[in-house]
Design a protein around this motif. Structure first.
Motif, PDB file in Angstrom:
ATOM      1  N   ASN A  26      22.674 -44.774  28.416  1.00 33.14           N
ATOM      2  CA  ASN A  26      21.333 -45.126  27.962  1.00 33.14           C
ATOM      3  C   ASN A  26      20.816 -43.755  27.430  1.00 33.14           C
ATOM      4  OD1 ASN A  26      18.924 -46.415  28.236  1.00 33.14           O
ATOM      5  ND2 ASN A  26      17.928 -44.830  29.428  1.00 33.14           N
ATOM      6  N   THR A  27      21.498 -43.758  25.835  1.00 33.52           N
ATOM      7  CA  THR A  27      21.015 -42.772  25.285  1.00 33.52           C
ATOM      8  C   THR A  27      20.323 -43.047  24.334  1.00 33.52           C
ATOM      9  OG1 THR A  27      23.567 -42.989  23.770  1.00 33.52           O
ATOM     10  CG2 THR A  27      23.180 -41.275  24.982  1.00 33.52           C
ATOM     11  N   GLN A  28      20.578 -44.286  23.861  1.00 37.74           N
ATOM     12  CA  GLN A  28      19.505 -45.423  22.650  1.00 37.74           C
ATOM     13  C   GLN A  28      19.472 -45.113  21.528  1.00 37.74           C
ATOM     14  OE1 GLN A  28      15.707 -46.221  24.319  1.00 37.74           O
ATOM     15  NE2 GLN A  28      16.492 -45.739  26.417  1.00 37.74           N
ATOM     16  N   PRO A  29      21.139 -44.808  20.788  1.00 33.87           N
ATOM     17  CA  PRO A  29      21.801 -43.652  19.612  1.00 33.87           C
ATOM     18  C   PRO A  29      20.961 -44.860  18.346  1.00 33.87           C
ATOM     19  CG  PRO A  29      23.529 -45.093  20.509  1.00 33.87           C
ATOM     20  CD  PRO A  29      22.372 -45.776  21.083  1.00 33.87           C
ATOM     21  N   TRP A  30      19.289 -45.191  18.396  1.00 27.61           N
ATOM     22  CA  TRP A  30      19.375 -45.865  17.255  1.00 27.61           C
ATOM     23  C   TRP A  30      18.415 -45.803  16.671  1.00 27.61           C
ATOM     24  CZ3 TRP A  30      20.781 -49.273  21.647  1.00 27.61           C
ATOM     25  CH2 TRP A  30      20.075 -49.293  22.764  1.00 27.61           C
ATOM     26  N   ARG A  31      18.471 -46.160  15.346  1.00 30.79           N
ATOM     27  CA  ARG A  31      17.924 -45.505  14.255  1.00 30.79           C
ATOM     28  C   ARG A  31      16.284 -47.464  13.891  1.00 30.79           C
ATOM     29  NH1 ARG A  31      14.369 -41.206  15.202  1.00 30.79           N
ATOM     30  NH2 ARG A  31      12.954 -41.126  12.969  1.00 30.79           N
ATOM     31  N   PHE A  32      15.406 -47.126  13.637  1.00 26.61           N
ATOM     32  CA  PHE A  32      14.552 -49.240  12.524  1.00 26.61           C
ATOM     33  C   PHE A  32      14.400 -48.416  11.789  1.00 26.61           C
ATOM     34  CE2 PHE A  32      17.519 -51.617  16.089  1.00 26.61           C
ATOM     35  CZ  PHE A  32      16.827 -50.822  17.048  1.00 26.61           C
ATOM     36  N   GLY A  33      14.560 -49.120  11.246  1.00 25.18           N
ATOM     37  CA  GLY A  33      13.646 -48.842   8.792  1.00 25.18           C
ATOM     38  C   GLY A  33      13.092 -50.930   9.114  1.00 25.18           C
ATOM     39  N   LEU A  34      11.951 -50.421   7.769  1.00 22.10           N
ATOM     40  CA  LEU A  34      11.387 -51.323   7.946  1.00 22.10           C
ATOM     41  C   LEU A  34      11.314 -51.919   6.341  1.00 22.10           C
ATOM     42  CD1 LEU A  34      11.081 -55.104   8.166  1.00 22.10           C
ATOM     43  CD2 LEU A  34       8.346 -54.110   9.366  1.00 22.10           C
ATOM     44  N   ASP A  35      11.715 -52.286   5.285  1.00 22.48           N
ATOM     45  CA  ASP A  35      10.947 -53.154   3.985  1.00 22.48           C
ATOM     46  C   ASP A  35       9.840 -53.729   4.550  1.00 22.48           C
ATOM     47  OD1 ASP A  35      10.129 -53.202   1.482  1.00 22.48           O
ATOM     48  OD2 ASP A  35      12.188 -52.645   0.821  1.00 22.48           O
ATOM     49  N   THR A  38      10.844 -56.695   1.097  1.00 21.74           N
ATOM     50  CA  THR A  38      11.237 -57.617   1.211  1.00 21.74           C
ATOM     51  C   THR A  38      11.909 -58.290   2.696  1.00 21.74           C
ATOM     52  OG1 THR A  38      13.580 -56.086   1.779  1.00 21.74           O
ATOM     53  CG2 THR A  38      12.594 -56.586  -0.194  1.00 21.74           C
ATOM     54  N   GLY A  39      11.426 -57.596   4.176  1.00 22.63           N
ATOM     55  CA  GLY A  39      12.048 -57.591   5.717  1.00 22.63           C
ATOM     56  C   GLY A  39      12.928 -57.703   5.800  1.00 22.63           C
ATOM     57  N   VAL A  40      13.707 -56.313   5.261  1.00 26.65           N
ATOM     58  CA  VAL A  40      15.170 -55.881   5.477  1.00 26.65           C
ATOM     59  C   VAL A  40      14.813 -55.624   6.399  1.00 26.65           C
ATOM     60  CG1 VAL A  40      17.386 -54.895   4.653  1.00 26.65           C
ATOM     61  CG2 VAL A  40      16.342 -56.800   3.372  1.00 26.65           C
ATOM     62  N   ILE A  41      15.941 -55.549   7.120  1.00 25.14           N
ATOM     63  CA  ILE A  41      15.330 -54.035   8.719  1.00 25.14           C
ATOM     64  C   ILE A  41      16.575 -53.365   8.288  1.00 25.14           C
ATOM     65  CG2 ILE A  41      15.852 -53.729  11.062  1.00 25.14           C
ATOM     66  CD1 ILE A  41      14.189 -56.133  11.304  1.00 25.14           C
ATOM     67  N   GLN A  42      16.858 -52.105   8.811  1.00 30.23           N
ATOM     68  CA  GLN A  42      17.307 -51.127   8.635  1.00 30.23           C
ATOM     69  C   GLN A  42      17.671 -50.477  10.116  1.00 30.23           C
ATOM     70  OE1 GLN A  42      16.969 -48.180   5.938  1.00 30.23           O
ATOM     71  NE2 GLN A  42      17.493 -49.899   4.208  1.00 30.23           N
ATOM     72  N   VAL A  43      19.604 -51.055  10.668  1.00 27.18           N
ATOM     73  CA  VAL A  43      19.705 -49.914  11.978  1.00 27.18           C
ATOM     74  C   VAL A  43      20.481 -48.961  11.303  1.00 27.18           C
ATOM     75  CG1 VAL A  43      20.570 -51.087  14.099  1.00 27.18           C
ATOM     76  CG2 VAL A  43      19.489 -52.566  12.187  1.00 27.18           C
ATOM     77  N   ARG A  44      19.932 -47.813  11.764  1.00 27.68           N
ATOM     78  CA  ARG A  44      20.813 -46.711  11.424  1.00 27.68           C
ATOM     79  C   ARG A  44      21.292 -45.463  13.193  1.00 27.68           C
ATOM     80  NH1 ARG A  44      20.688 -44.068   7.319  1.00 27.68           N
ATOM     81  NH2 ARG A  44      19.826 -45.202   5.046  1.00 27.68           N
TER      82      ARG A  44
END
Length: 336
Positions: A26-35, A38-44
């Motif tokens: 349950n570390t939840q190792p993600w980050r999200f960004g949104l343009d 353009t509606g493009v979601i970045q998953v980091r």
């Protein structure tokens, strides 16, 4: 296909689904960004939540992020988009694991994931005994089909093969228990009642130990004096599925994570409980042994499935979507 703009409510719904994905410890190792244009979601990848002992190559973190990407796709299709995913799109930016472009579906588009949307909230890990009633072959076949749809394979072995995989997992659990560094790492992700934060595994979700010693349930406590359920007898004949990929690169780990979550959601849809047995994957020799005769494949995770209770739930943080190149660390997720 034309990309659509999204509003804040839509972003919130997408992220709420994405971070409901399972993640190692349950570390939840993600980050999200949104343009927003353009509606493009970045998953980091969030390297601050890495597990250097259990996951030095970050393979399990990639699996976790892949599962979040699958949930994001499910929510997008439910809301009427056709999500277009690119894995590892920028070679010089290794932490950008995926981009998801939200496009208008054309008349011929198939959106097969939309029917799994309700299962995103219902799916939870169960570390409790199952009843022993076998899951019908047709459901196991549908779970295997869900893995294939994501470019992975789910092999459900016979009784002898199952015992072999469980013995390897049991050997890994014994090694973990004898390794002080790994014990400390696992303990650090156990939370007690009243503790702040939405990450890690609550004591109430740890489940019971198998009184017979056959089922290698992970012991996160490492002997800590915390309340535990009494030992119970688990099902005598377990059903497991080995999820594997033909290759073992970063993109394969992300595909395996998407396949894992699609399998779990498919099982949930049929009222089947699941838990993930990952211990053997954390030791190179035992992971190689999990492959059996398929020496060139990449074993990714062992899934135990059956009928029973969910055995408690892990915490869920709130969602605070932030427009721009990078949002917060994920905000909400059971992680298990």
């Amino acid at each position: 296909m034309q990309t659509r703009k999204v509003d804040a409510a839509t972003v919130r719904a997408l992220l709420a689904a994405a971070v409901a994905a399972p993640s190692i410890h349950n570390t939840q190792p993600w980050r999200f960004g949104l343009d927003p244009d353009t509606g493009v979601i970045q998953v980091r990848l969030d390297r601050a939540r890495r597990l250097p002992e259990a996951d030095p190559r970050l393979r399990a973190q990639h699996l976790s992020v892949g599962a979040a990407v699958l949930n994001l796709r499910v929510a997008a299709e439910h809301l009427g988009w056709d999500p277009v995913v690119m894995l590892c799109p920028v070679p010089h930016d290794p932490d950008l694991l995926a981009t998801v472009r939200l496009t208008r579906p054309d008349e011929t588009a198939r959106l097969p994931l939309r029917d799994l949307y309700e299962e995103v909230e219902r799916r939870h890990t169960s570390r409790m005994p199952f009843t022993g009633r076998p899951v019908p072959e047709r459901i196991a076949y549908e779970m295997a089909g869900a893995a294939r749809a994501e470019g992975a394979h789910l092999e459900v072995p016979d009784i002898i093969g199952t015992r072999h995989l469980l013995r390897l997992t049991q050997a890994a659990e014994a090694r973990n228990a004898a390794d002080p560094a790994r014990v400390d790492e696992e303990r650090s992700w156990v939370t007690v009642p009243g503790a702040d934060g939405a990450y890690g595994i609550p004591v109430t979700a740890l489940g019971a130990r198998d009184a017979s010693g056959r089922m290698p349930v992970r012991d996160f406590t490492g002997g800590l004096p915390v309340p535990r359920l009494p030992a119970l007898r688990f099902e005598r004949h377990a059903q497991v599925g080995l999820l594997w990929t033909a290759y073992d690169w970063r993109e394969d780990w992300l595909r395996a994570g998407q396949a894992l979550e699609r399998v779990l959601l498919t099982a949930t849809r049929h009222g089947v409980r699941t838990s993930v047995l990952h211990q053997a994957m954390e030791w190179p020799d035992l992971r190689a042994a999990m492959a059996g005769a398929k020496r060139r494949c990449g074993p990714q995770v062992l899934i135990r499935f059956g009928y029973g209770t969910d055995g408690g739930r892990t915490p869920r943080a709130g969602v605070e979507p932030v427009p721009g190149p990078e949002a917060g660390p994920g905000e909400r997720g059971p992680g298990e």
